[in-house]
Design a protein around this motif. Structure first.
Motif, PDB file in Angstrom:
ATOM      1  N   VAL A  74      58.368  36.261  34.289  1.00 33.57           N
ATOM      2  CA  VAL A  74      57.091  35.987  33.619  1.00 33.57           C
ATOM      3  C   VAL A  74      57.234  34.759  32.730  1.00 33.57           C
ATOM      4  CG1 VAL A  74      55.428  36.881  31.935  1.00 33.57           C
ATOM      5  CG2 VAL A  74      56.356  38.393  33.689  1.00 33.57           C
ATOM      6  N   ARG A  77      57.444  31.667  34.986  1.00 35.49           N
ATOM      7  CA  ARG A  77      56.215  31.354  35.722  1.00 35.49           C
ATOM      8  C   ARG A  77      55.054  30.950  34.806  1.00 35.49           C
ATOM      9  NH1 ARG A  77      52.566  35.414  39.213  1.00 35.49           N
ATOM     10  NH2 ARG A  77      51.162  33.868  40.061  1.00 35.49           N
ATOM     11  N   HIS A  78      54.916  31.667  33.677  1.00 36.79           N
ATOM     12  CA  HIS A  78      53.745  31.449  32.821  1.00 36.79           C
ATOM     13  C   HIS A  78      54.074  30.725  31.513  1.00 36.79           C
ATOM     14  CE1 HIS A  78      51.317  33.894  35.483  1.00 36.79           C
ATOM     15  NE2 HIS A  78      52.285  34.782  35.489  1.00 36.79           N
ATOM     16  N   GLU A  82      53.270  32.239  26.597  1.00 42.54           N
ATOM     17  CA  GLU A  82      52.585  33.413  27.155  1.00 42.54           C
ATOM     18  C   GLU A  82      53.490  34.643  27.080  1.00 42.54           C
ATOM     19  OE1 GLU A  82      49.124  34.809  27.905  1.00 42.54           O
ATOM     20  OE2 GLU A  82      49.396  32.645  27.877  1.00 42.54           O
ATOM     21  N   LEU A 142      46.308  37.386  31.582  1.00 44.31           N
ATOM     22  CA  LEU A 142      46.830  36.020  31.657  1.00 44.31           C
ATOM     23  C   LEU A 142      45.671  35.030  31.597  1.00 44.31           C
ATOM     24  CD1 LEU A 142      49.518  36.647  34.392  1.00 44.31           C
ATOM     25  CD2 LEU A 142      49.942  36.095  31.984  1.00 44.31           C
ATOM     26  N   GLY A 144      44.435  32.750  33.530  1.00 46.53           N
ATOM     27  CA  GLY A 144      43.607  32.553  34.720  1.00 46.53           C
ATOM     28  C   GLY A 144      42.765  33.756  35.085  1.00 46.53           C
ATOM     29  N   GLU A 146      44.014  36.730  35.655  1.00 46.41           N
ATOM     30  CA  GLU A 146      44.922  37.691  36.292  1.00 46.41           C
ATOM     31  C   GLU A 146      45.429  38.686  35.242  1.00 46.41           C
ATOM     32  OE1 GLU A 146      49.329  37.512  38.419  1.00 46.41           O
ATOM     33  OE2 GLU A 146      48.310  35.659  37.880  1.00 46.41           O
ATOM     34  N   LEU A 148      48.581  41.202  34.243  1.00 44.79           N
ATOM     35  CA  LEU A 148      50.007  41.364  34.499  1.00 44.79           C
ATOM     36  C   LEU A 148      50.466  42.765  34.130  1.00 44.79           C
ATOM     37  CD1 LEU A 148      52.768  40.023  35.165  1.00 44.79           C
ATOM     38  CD2 LEU A 148      52.929  39.505  32.727  1.00 44.79           C
TER      39      LEU A 148
END
Length: 177
Positions: A74, A77-78, A82, A142, A144, A146, A148
């Motif tokens: 995580v 990727r983010h 975040e 998240l 966007g 999304e 998690l």
């Protein structure tokens, strides 16, 4: 004198409210050097001090460690910002699900430690299961849109015994990995 007395009375009321809010984060005493800057929880050293105090008082209990499987992905990727927000939100969520005399601290990374005084064996497991389910059901939003969700890992150990608190925490971390 009247204004000073009123001011002191209001200050005392404010301190009582703050003490109630911080009880699950600090318990018996405050040590600003032992506070994690990100989550505003105590750190592993603070938990070790609390374990020593519990033993000195002759109280038994349970110690839980919770964390996520795949948290590092995580962060990659983010981004770290975040991941930090996820940790802050998780800390608040766990505080909401803890009973009044429990203590929540951050161990390291995505690992949290919970001291449940007076709870041994099955009671500690049921309290831990409540926290585990709360974290497992937590769908972190998240940017966007999304949501998690990560699998939650948990390990438990009793606080009684001669094991050094730092060693006890390291054993829990080893079981969780």
């Amino acid at each position: 004198m009247v204004l000073l007395t009123c001011g002191l009375h209001q200050w005392r009321r404010e301190q009582l409210v703050l003490n109630a809010q911080l009880h699950q984060r600090e318990r018996l005493f405050r040590d600003h050097r032992r506070v994690d800057g990100l989550t505003q929880l105590g750190d592993a050293g603070y938990m070790a001090q609390q374990l020593l105090l519990e033993r000195a008082e002759g109280r038994e209990g349970s110690l839980l460690m919770l964390g996520w499987q795949g948290f590092e992905a995580v962060a990659r990727r983010h981004g770290l910002a975040e991941a930090d927000r996820l940790l802050q939100a998780a800390a608040q969520l766990m505080l909401l699900h803890l009973r009044g005399d429990a203590l929540l601290c951050r161990y390291a990374g995505d690992r949290f430690i919970v001291l449940l005084p007076g709870l041994v064996q099955s009671h500690g497991d049921s309290e831990g299961q409540v926290l585990r389910e709360a974290l497992a059901g937590f769908a972190y939003p998240l940017p966007g849109g999304e949501r998690l969700r990560l699998p939650v890992l948990m390990a438990r150990v009793g606080t009684s015994g001669p094991t050094d608190p730092q060693e006890l925490l390291a054993q829990l971390a080893g079981r969780l990995a």
